[in-house]
Write a protein that holds these residues in place. Structure first.
Motif, PDB file in Angstrom:
ATOM      1  N   SER A 137       1.295  -1.025   6.079  1.00 12.03           N
ATOM      2  CA  SER A 137       1.673   0.054   5.162  1.00 12.03           C
ATOM      3  C   SER A 137       0.630   1.164   5.177  1.00 12.03           C
ATOM      4  O   SER A 137       0.950   2.341   4.989  1.00 12.03           O
ATOM      5  CB  SER A 137       1.829  -0.503   3.737  1.00 12.03           C
ATOM      6  OG  SER A 137       2.897  -1.399   3.709  1.00 12.03           O
ATOM      7  N   SER A 165       3.765   0.051  -0.180  1.00 13.18           N
ATOM      8  CA  SER A 165       3.727  -1.415  -0.110  1.00 13.18           C
ATOM      9  C   SER A 165       5.147  -1.929   0.024  1.00 13.18           C
ATOM     10  O   SER A 165       5.950  -1.755  -0.883  1.00 13.18           O
ATOM     11  CB  SER A 165       3.094  -1.987  -1.379  1.00 13.18           C
ATOM     12  OG  SER A 165       3.213  -3.388  -1.381  1.00 13.18           O
ATOM     13  N   GLN A 166       5.425  -2.580   1.153  1.00  9.88           N
ATOM     14  CA  GLN A 166       6.801  -3.073   1.315  1.00  9.88           C
ATOM     15  C   GLN A 166       7.133  -4.082   0.229  1.00  9.88           C
ATOM     16  O   GLN A 166       8.175  -4.026  -0.374  1.00  9.88           O
ATOM     17  CB  GLN A 166       7.058  -3.606   2.731  1.00  9.88           C
ATOM     18  CG  GLN A 166       6.515  -4.988   3.090  1.00  9.88           C
ATOM     19  CD  GLN A 166       7.350  -6.136   2.608  1.00  9.88           C
ATOM     20  OE1 GLN A 166       8.551  -5.956   2.316  1.00  9.88           O
ATOM     21  NE2 GLN A 166       6.768  -7.303   2.479  1.00  9.88           N
ATOM     22  N   SER A 167       6.211  -4.992  -0.063  1.00 11.91           N
ATOM     23  CA  SER A 167       6.487  -6.042  -1.053  1.00 11.91           C
ATOM     24  C   SER A 167       6.388  -5.522  -2.481  1.00 11.91           C
ATOM     25  O   SER A 167       6.991  -6.073  -3.393  1.00 11.91           O
ATOM     26  CB  SER A 167       5.477  -7.177  -0.888  1.00 11.91           C
ATOM     27  OG  SER A 167       4.165  -6.697  -1.154  1.00 11.91           O
ATOM     28  N   THR A 219       1.274  -6.368  -3.317  1.00  5.69           N
ATOM     29  CA  THR A 219      -0.056  -6.562  -2.723  1.00  5.69           C
ATOM     30  C   THR A 219      -1.139  -6.253  -3.756  1.00  5.69           C
ATOM     31  O   THR A 219      -1.200  -5.144  -4.293  1.00  5.69           O
ATOM     32  CB  THR A 219      -0.195  -5.667  -1.476  1.00  5.69           C
ATOM     33  OG1 THR A 219       0.811  -6.078  -0.552  1.00  5.69           O
ATOM     34  CG2 THR A 219      -1.555  -5.787  -0.827  1.00  5.69           C
ATOM     35  N   VAL A 270       6.363 -12.669   8.922  1.00  4.32           N
ATOM     36  CA  VAL A 270       5.090 -12.239   8.322  1.00  4.32           C
ATOM     37  C   VAL A 270       4.699 -10.853   8.847  1.00  4.32           C
ATOM     38  O   VAL A 270       4.155 -10.029   8.111  1.00  4.32           O
ATOM     39  CB  VAL A 270       3.995 -13.297   8.593  1.00  4.32           C
ATOM     40  CG1 VAL A 270       2.614 -12.748   8.297  1.00  4.32           C
ATOM     41  CG2 VAL A 270       4.262 -14.534   7.735  1.00  4.32           C
ATOM     42  N   ALA A 303       5.074  -7.169   9.593  1.00  5.54           N
ATOM     43  CA  ALA A 303       5.928  -6.075   9.130  1.00  5.54           C
ATOM     44  C   ALA A 303       6.471  -5.335  10.351  1.00  5.54           C
ATOM     45  O   ALA A 303       5.703  -4.935  11.231  1.00  5.54           O
ATOM     46  CB  ALA A 303       5.123  -5.140   8.254  1.00  5.54           C
ATOM     47  N   GLU A 318      -2.197  -9.911  15.294  1.00  4.60           N
ATOM     48  CA  GLU A 318      -1.691 -10.909  14.337  1.00  4.60           C
ATOM     49  C   GLU A 318      -0.618 -11.819  14.920  1.00  4.60           C
ATOM     50  O   GLU A 318      -0.495 -12.970  14.500  1.00  4.60           O
ATOM     51  CB  GLU A 318      -1.214 -10.263  13.030  1.00  4.60           C
ATOM     52  CG  GLU A 318      -0.007  -9.389  13.131  1.00  4.60           C
ATOM     53  CD  GLU A 318       0.467  -8.841  11.776  1.00  4.60           C
ATOM     54  OE1 GLU A 318       0.128  -9.391  10.732  1.00  4.60           O
ATOM     55  OE2 GLU A 318       1.204  -7.835  11.789  1.00  4.60           O
TER      56      GLU A 318
HETATM   57  C1  AGP Z   1       1.610  -6.555   8.666  1.00  2.08           C
HETATM   58  O1  AGP Z   1       2.247  -7.088   9.756  1.00  2.08           O
HETATM   59  C2  AGP Z   1       0.988  -7.503   7.747  1.00  2.08           C
HETATM   60  N1  AGP Z   1       1.850  -8.531   7.350  1.00  2.08           N
HETATM   61  C3  AGP Z   1       0.160  -6.867   6.633  1.00  2.08           C
HETATM   62  O2  AGP Z   1      -0.777  -6.025   7.215  1.00  2.08           O
HETATM   63  C4  AGP Z   1       0.918  -6.074   5.524  1.00  2.08           C
HETATM   64  O3  AGP Z   1       1.421  -4.888   6.033  1.00  2.08           O
HETATM   65  C5  AGP Z   1      -0.057  -5.812   4.360  1.00  2.08           C
HETATM   66  O4  AGP Z   1      -0.484  -7.034   3.832  1.00  2.08           O
HETATM   67  C6  AGP Z   1       0.534  -4.957   3.280  1.00  2.08           C
HETATM   68  O5  AGP Z   1       1.666  -5.532   2.701  1.00  2.08           O
HETATM   69  P1  AGP Z   1       2.630  -4.710   1.737  1.00  2.08           P
HETATM   70  O6  AGP Z   1       3.259  -3.654   2.548  1.00  2.08           O
HETATM   71  O7  AGP Z   1       3.598  -5.723   1.231  1.00  2.08           O
HETATM   72  O8  AGP Z   1       1.770  -4.146   0.657  1.00  2.08           O
END
Ligand code: AGP
Length: 612
Positions: free
Chosen positions: A306, A350-352, A355, A401, A403, A492
């Motif tokens: 992100s 942040s995708q989730s 974080t 895992v 992204a 990764e």
């Molecule tokens: C990317 O492939 C990872 N899984 C990691 O860097 C991820 O992008 C990072 O932890 C941020 O996550 P978020 O977008 O959910 O905040």
């Protein structure tokens, strides 16, 4: 960073019990953590626990998770924080009398002190985890109070730290008690059953009606009841908070692909299409533009992938508006937060939406008086909830895992935002904006074509370079964030050391490492000046024996000294995330396959990092 599921049902809803549903949910949660797994259920008035170190599928088969005949069960998949991955540290954990079984995500900061206190009172611990203090505390209070909810409340009052808990008890055998603080937890609403889960994806096959719990909320679910209290202990009218998620079961399953990662790479055209459709109709961009126009300074913060999307936005905004955007890595917020003033804008990507590093940066920036614009893929997650406005990507659930589709969806949303901002501040005119937006509309098609063009070559190249010990991924200008994202993917998923930096830096040090066959991947954006400059960098690497690999628009840079050309569809240089990212995603995927690793479960990593 672990996964939690709890299901309680009537025999009518699920005559054989809920064990099979719990195992299926755990398999959907495996991306959350996968060093050990366990379940607990109430059977004939007693708690049965089965748990062990290992992957869910193996542990479940070996210990017969699905053979437990219970109508009220909890389950857990673990990513170790306190206590090494082992059978004894796997969740659920119980108290001395086995009245309570608990699963937990998060970290209890004062666990050592609480454990000492409980041990002095005669409690015997059977694990090295921080979690185990909770069932013992509840047991202690239950002896005095004789009521599970009161004992649970009292125990929560003593705990400091982050948590999502689910707990069952022999004293109220059809209830799952839960509590949430700084770790995600949702309640899933059914007919004849109810659930709690750390992720929507875990329960999507059971229900789409959910309540996303907020920090400090706790309560219980039984097959017919849901009771939720807020952080002050006041009952909540939870019906006001019910949302219906749009994701389908199909979205959260592999749909015939060998891995989620490959499925999610292939889904990118649809993810971009949906993201575009969503942004066009929601008002968040407008609100965000107002915040940005009124800000003296603009920051963008995030972690990992992100953050790379954030860097892309910063480059783009500099190109389109001449505005300096300050990017910072969320976990380093302390260095930047003091420079943020009242009314400044902070974009948090942040995708989730969960974080912890990014959430902390948001909270600290708010204390300075900043306005927060979130970019997230998960509705009602913590970062959007704490922000002034949220631009949602609509990539669907991302289970792998790594992204992938969320990165390209984020960059598309940020591209859209950057164009509208440039237009609003008069840096570009209407017709220029229209032209750029027309380009954005091409993104789904471009990425589809880029996947088609690069997939066979990525597979072939992976076989050739899988044994490399190290590589560089280089670019210039708008291509640098894509190169950085590429290096992260190769590290990764492919377990090869990969470093990305602006290619002009080679001569300032990194070129010293180049020897015969050292792979150097060049991300070449479709811009004559960048092509010209990169041509020189390719030449300097080639002349020192590097294996030069170029990712570039079809028919450009014919004269570049490349050993391997990976052609991508011809498009504007600003669209480089959509034309050049798929190759590097696929390359890292196939490197993992070549080496015999599971790309969905890279070692030491978990999908959502909810610890600092
Ligand atoms: C990317 O492939 C990872 N899984 C990691 O860097 C991820 O992008 C990072 O932890 C941020 O996550 P978020 O977008 O959910 O905040």
């Amino acid at each position: 960073m672990c996964g939690i599921i709890g299901i309680t049902s009537t025999p009518n809803y699920s005559p054989e019990g809920v064990a099979k549903l719990v195992v299926r949910a755990l398999l959907r949660l495996e991306y959350r953590g996968y060093d050990s797994a366990g379940v607990a259920g109430i059977v004939n008035g007693e708690i049965v626990v089965r748990k062990a170190r290992g992957k869910i599928e193996d542990v479940s088969r070996r210990l017969g998770f699905d053979k437990i005949r219970s109508y009220c069960m909890i389950g857990h998949t673990r990513w170790a924080t306190h206590g090494v991955p082992s059978d004894r540290n796997a969740h659920p954990h119980t108290d001395c009398r086995k009245w309570f079984a608990v699963v937990h995500n998060g970290i209890l900061e004062n666990h050592a002190e609480l454990r000492r206190r409980l041990e002095r009172k005669g409690h015997v611990f059977r694990s090295d985890t921080d979690t185990e203090v909770l069932p013992h505390l509840v047991e202690d209070y239950y002896v005095v109070l004789g009521n599970v909810m009161s004992a649970f409340e009292k125990a929560l009052g003593l705990i400091r730290g982050s948590y999502a808990f689910a707990m069952i008890s022999v004293h109220e055998p059809d209830k799952i008690f839960f509590a949430k603080n700084k770790n995600p937890l949702v309640v899933g609403i059914g007919k004849g059953f109810n659930t709690v889960a750390s992720d929507i994806a875990a329960i999507i096959e059971l229900t789409r009606r959910i309540v996303v719990l907020r920090d400090g909320w706790y309560g219980y679910v039984s097959p017919h009841d849901i009771v939720i209290y807020d952080e002050r202990g006041e009952p909540i009218d939870w019906k006001k908070y019910v949302i219906t998620v749009e994701w389908s079961v199909e979205d959260a399953s592999k749909s015939g692909y060998p891995h989620y990662m490959l499925k999610e790479i292939m889904e990118q055209p649809v993810a971009l299409q949906n993201t575009l459709a969503g942004i066009r109709r929601d008002k968040a961009v407008e609100k965000a533009i107002n915040i940005l126009l009124n800000a003296e300074k603009i920051y963008i913060t995030a972690a990992g992938t992100s953050y790379h999307a954030g860097l892309y936005y910063a480059s783009l905004t500099s190109i389109l508006s001449g505005t300096l955007v300050h990017p910072f890595i969320a976990s380093e917020y302390e260095l930047y937060v003091k420079t943020i003033n009242e009314g400044d804008a902070v974009i948090a990507v942040s995708q989730s939406g969960e974080t912890m590093d990014t959430l902390n940066a948001v909270r600290e920036a708010k204390k300075q008086g900043a306005k927060i614009i979130a970019v997230s893929n998960v509705v009602e997650s913590s970062i959007p909830r704490e922000s002034d406005t949220t631009i949602y990507t609509r990539a669907g659930p991302e289970i792998g895992v790594a992204a992938t589709k969320t990165f390209t969806s984020q960059t598309l949303a940020l591209y859209w935002l950057s164009i509208h901002y440039a237009l609003a501040r008069g840096s570009i005119n209407q017709s220029e904006a229209k032209e750029l937006l027309r380009e954005a509309e091409k993104a789904p098609w471009l990425i589809r074509r880029a996947i088609e063009m690069s997939k066979p070559l990525a597979e072939k190249l992976a076989a050739e370079i899988s044994s490399a010990g190290s590589m560089y991924v280089l670019s210039r200008g708008i291509g640098v964030p894509v190169a950085m994202e590429g290096a992260l993917k190769i590290k990764e998923i492919g377990y090869i050391h990969a470093e990305a930096y602006p290619a002009g830096e080679s001569k300032h040090g990194p070129i010293a490492l180049i020897e015969k066959g050292f792979p150097v991947i060049f991300i070449v954006p479709n811009d004559p000046r960048l092509v010209y400059l990169l041509m020189g960098n390719i030449e300097e690497m080639k002349s020192r024996g590097a294996l030069t690999i170029g990712v570039l628009s079809e028919n450009t840079c014919r004269e570049c000294k490349l050993d391997i050309r990976i052609e991508t569809p011809y498009a504007d240089k600003l669209l480089v995330p959509f034309t050049h990212t798929p190759f590097i995603q696929l390359l890292s995927y196939y490197i993992a396959i070549n080496k015999g690793y599971d790309p969905d479960k890279p070692r030491n990593l978990a999908k959502t990092v909810t610890v600092e």
